[in-house]
Design an enzyme around this catalytic site. Structure first.
Site, PDB file in Angstrom:
ATOM      1  N   SER A 158      19.797  63.523 -89.961  1.00 31.00           N
ATOM      2  CA  SER A 158      19.737  62.158 -89.436  1.00 31.00           C
ATOM      3  C   SER A 158      18.763  61.994 -88.282  1.00 31.00           C
ATOM      4  O   SER A 158      18.482  60.879 -87.868  1.00 31.00           O
ATOM      5  CB  SER A 158      21.128  61.693 -88.980  1.00 31.00           C
ATOM      6  OG  SER A 158      21.462  62.276 -87.746  1.00 31.00           O
ATOM      7  N   LYS A 196      22.506  62.234 -81.096  1.00 30.02           N
ATOM      8  CA  LYS A 196      21.947  60.925 -81.423  1.00 30.02           C
ATOM      9  C   LYS A 196      21.163  60.363 -80.239  1.00 30.02           C
ATOM     10  O   LYS A 196      21.291  60.832 -79.109  1.00 30.02           O
ATOM     11  CB  LYS A 196      23.068  59.934 -81.790  1.00 30.02           C
ATOM     12  CG  LYS A 196      23.785  60.242 -83.089  1.00 30.02           C
ATOM     13  CD  LYS A 196      22.902  59.998 -84.283  1.00 30.02           C
ATOM     14  CE  LYS A 196      23.632  60.238 -85.593  1.00 30.02           C
ATOM     15  NZ  LYS A 196      23.963  61.654 -85.807  1.00 30.02           N
TER      16      LYS A 196
END
Length: 237
Positions: A158, A196
C-alpha cells in the site's frame, strides 16, 4: 573536540528532542546555558553544525537534528545497553515503548549501529507487528540523526508509490509527534499497527496509503497513536 558550552548545548538539544519531539526555542537554549543573548546561541549552533554534530533545516522554524553525539556520550550509552529490551507483550507492539529502546549497540564496523528489529508491519491492512526478540539490523549511523530508533519489516504494497515495497525494512524514529504528510507508524485502537501517511483533519486523523488500490482510513484522533516516523529505508536485492 567541543568546548564546554558547545557540549552543554548539544546535550540540551538532544534531551529536548527526545522528550518533546521538536527543537527547543532560542530563548529556552539561552536560559538553559545561562547566556545573556541569543547571539551566543547562534554562534554555538553554527559551530556545532560546522563540526557535523547538528543539522539545521533552514526552511522550517525551530528545526534542528542531532547528527551525532560526542564519543564519550556514545561510549557511556553503549555500556548501559541491556541484553534484551523488556516490557513488551509476546507479539504486539504497544503504544508505550520502553525508554530502553534508546539502547543502540555499536556495530563492529565503524559508522554503523545495530537497531532492534521489532516486527513485521502492515503496509496494506493493519496487522499485529510481531516481535522477534533476537532480530537486529545494521544501519549506517548517518541515517539516524537524533532520538531513539527501531526497525520494522514492511508487509504489503500500500506504500509502493512512496517507494516502500513489500519486505523493505524501515527505520523509525520513536516519538508521538509528527507533521502532516509524514509517514508514520500508527497504532490504531491499541492493537493494530500500520505504516501510513498522516493527515490531521480537525478532530479526525486520516491514514493515507500511497497506492490507488487502497483507500484512506479516517478515524477519530483519540483512536490513533503515533509511535514514530519514518526516517530511512533499507532494501536488499
Amino acid at each position: 573536540m567541543l568546548t564546554r558550552k558547545q557540549h552543554e548545548l548539544l546535550m540540551f538539544i538532544d534531551r529536548h528532542l527526545k522528550s518533546t519531539g521538536f527543537s527547543p526555542s532560542f530563548e529556552e537554549m539561552k536560559e538553559a546555558l545561562q547566556l545573556r543573548s541569543k547571539s551566543g546561541i547562534h554562534r554555538l549552533i553554527s559551530a556545532l553544525e560546522e563540526r557535523g554534530f547538528l543539522r539545521r533545516h533552514h526552511h522550517r522554524a525551530r528545526a534542528l537534528d542531532v547528527v551525532r553525539l560526542p564519543e564519550d556520550v556514545i561510549a557511556r550509552a553503549a555500556a548501559a545497553v541491556p541484553a534484551e529490551a523488556p516490557g513488551f507483550a509476546p507479539n504486539v507492539i504497544r503504544g508505550d515503548f520502553s525508554a530502553r529502546l534508546q539502547g543502540v549497540r555499536a556495530a563492529s564496523e565503524a559508522g554503523a549501529v545495530q537497531l532492534p528489529l521489532y516486527g513485521r508491519i502492515a503496509a496494506g491492512l493493519p496487522i499485529e507487528a510481531l516481535r522477534d526478540a533476537g532480530a537486529q539490523v545494521e544501519v549506517p549511523i548517518a541515517l539516524l540523526g537524533n532520538g531513539e530508533h527501531y526497525a520494522l519489516e514492511v508487509a504489503g504494497d500500500s506504500m509502493i508509490d512512496a517507494g516502500i515495497l513489500d519486505r523493505d525494512v524501515v527505520v523509525i524514529r520513536r516519538g508521538e509527534m509528527a507533521e502532516n504528510g509524514q509517514i508514520v507508524v500508527a497504532l490504531v485502537d491499541d492493537v493494530e499497527v500500520t505504516l501510513k501517511r498522516l493527515r490531521r483533519r480537525g478532530n479526525s486523523v486520516a491514514l493515507e496509503p500511497a497506492n490507488r488500490a487502497y483507500e484512506s482510513r479516517i478515524l477519530p484522533s483519540d483512536r490513533v497513536k503515533v509511535q514514530g516516523r519514518l526516517v530511512a529505508l533499507l532494501r536488499r536485492y
